[in-house]
Design a protein around this motif. Structure first.
Motif, PDB file in Angstrom:
ATOM      1  N   ASP A  50       0.857  -1.192   0.000  1.00 29.57           N
ATOM      2  CA  ASP A  50       0.000   0.000   0.000  1.00 29.57           C
ATOM      3  C   ASP A  50       0.889   1.236   0.000  1.00 29.57           C
ATOM      4  OD1 ASP A  50      -2.069   1.816   0.219  1.00 29.57           O
ATOM      5  OD2 ASP A  50      -2.452   1.409   2.344  1.00 29.57           O
ATOM      6  N   GLN A  51       1.513   1.482  -1.140  1.00 25.56           N
ATOM      7  CA  GLN A  51       2.517   2.528  -1.268  1.00 25.56           C
ATOM      8  C   GLN A  51       1.990   3.921  -0.934  1.00 25.56           C
ATOM      9  OE1 GLN A  51       5.988   2.143  -2.741  1.00 25.56           O
ATOM     10  NE2 GLN A  51       5.598   0.123  -1.883  1.00 25.56           N
ATOM     11  N   ASN A  52       0.742   4.210  -1.281  1.00 26.49           N
ATOM     12  CA  ASN A  52       0.202   5.546  -1.011  1.00 26.49           C
ATOM     13  C   ASN A  52      -0.488   5.636   0.349  1.00 26.49           C
ATOM     14  OD1 ASN A  52      -2.242   4.272  -1.453  1.00 26.49           O
ATOM     15  ND2 ASN A  52      -2.691   5.341  -3.356  1.00 26.49           N
ATOM     16  N   ILE A  60      -5.059  -1.451  -1.811  1.00 24.86           N
ATOM     17  CA  ILE A  60      -4.063  -1.705  -2.846  1.00 24.86           C
ATOM     18  C   ILE A  60      -4.746  -1.473  -4.185  1.00 24.86           C
ATOM     19  CG2 ILE A  60      -2.601  -3.448  -3.939  1.00 24.86           C
ATOM     20  CD1 ILE A  60      -2.248  -4.706  -1.167  1.00 24.86           C
ATOM     21  N   ASP A 117      -0.388   1.231  -6.630  1.00 23.31           N
ATOM     22  CA  ASP A 117       0.361   0.527  -5.594  1.00 23.31           C
ATOM     23  C   ASP A 117       1.052  -0.715  -6.161  1.00 23.31           C
ATOM     24  OD1 ASP A 117      -0.402   2.272  -3.489  1.00 23.31           O
ATOM     25  OD2 ASP A 117      -2.257   1.153  -3.172  1.00 23.31           O
ATOM     26  N   ASP A 163       4.018   0.374  -8.254  1.00 23.96           N
ATOM     27  CA  ASP A 163       5.116   0.801  -7.380  1.00 23.96           C
ATOM     28  C   ASP A 163       5.786  -0.380  -6.693  1.00 23.96           C
ATOM     29  OD1 ASP A 163       4.548   3.435  -8.077  1.00 23.96           O
ATOM     30  OD2 ASP A 163       3.463   3.871  -6.206  1.00 23.96           O
ATOM     31  N   THR A 164       4.997  -1.377  -6.309  1.00 17.32           N
ATOM     32  CA  THR A 164       5.553  -2.568  -5.665  1.00 17.32           C
ATOM     33  C   THR A 164       6.450  -3.326  -6.638  1.00 17.32           C
ATOM     34  OG1 THR A 164       3.650  -2.744  -4.194  1.00 17.32           O
ATOM     35  CG2 THR A 164       4.998  -4.721  -4.466  1.00 17.32           C
TER      36      THR A 164
END
Length: 168
Positions: free
Chosen positions: A37-39, A44, A48, A51-52
């Motif tokens: 959950d990058q943001n 997700i 996300d 980015d992962t």
């Protein structure tokens, strides 16, 4: 009485996914979810996932591939949905194989080893971050080889089977 039945049914359905795993496994999944959950919005999404993949070195992921992954979920992927999806995928899976598969994400050449410096960086910068002392303890228990690689296959074996002294 009918409202009680409905309430009980909801509680059972909601807790069902959590009963599939022990507490330590749920914490591991939570850590993985947090990393993905990058943001940090609690879900997700396509960004996300992109980015992962980028974080593990796979930069040119096709939009269609990401969309196909998202379509596997019945809706927005919050932690409960994430856990449910893994529960369905892992039914009958050997725990050692599961852990190995998690490490293989960081080992695209399937060498069985990951650079210790890279693992250190990931553990100190992602999700429930390790501090220097925790990293030191990990490498004391599982020292890198002379080339600076961590033998994650051996690590997985010890995690799932214990060390010889633990099994006596």
């Amino acid at each position: 009485m009918p409202p009680k039945k409905a309430k009980k049914k909801t509680e059972t359905a909601g807790s069902n996914v959590f009963s599939m795993f022990d507490q330590s496994q749920i914490l591991e999944f939570k850590e993985a979810f947090t990393i993905m959950d990058q943001n940090r919005d609690g879900f997700i999404d396509k960004g996300d996932l992109r980015d992962t993949f980028a974080a593990v070195g796979r930069i040119n992921v096709k939009s269609e591939e990401l969309e196909a992954m998202l379509k596997e979920a019945p809706g927005a992927i919050n932690f409960t949905v994430f856990l449910t999806m893994f529960g369905e995928k892992l039914k009958g899976t050997d725990p050692e194989e599961t852990i190995l598969n998690a490490f293989k994400i960081f080992d695209p050449e399937a060498s069985g080893h990951i650079k210790a410096d890279y693992i250190k960086q990931m553990l100190m910068t992602q999700a429930d971050r390790f501090n220097e002392e925790e990293i030191k303890q990990m490498f004391e228990a599982f020292p890198p080889d002379v080339s600076g690689n961590l033998d994650y296959k051996n690590l997985c074996y010890v995690i799932t089977h214990g060390e010889e002294k633990d099994r006596e």
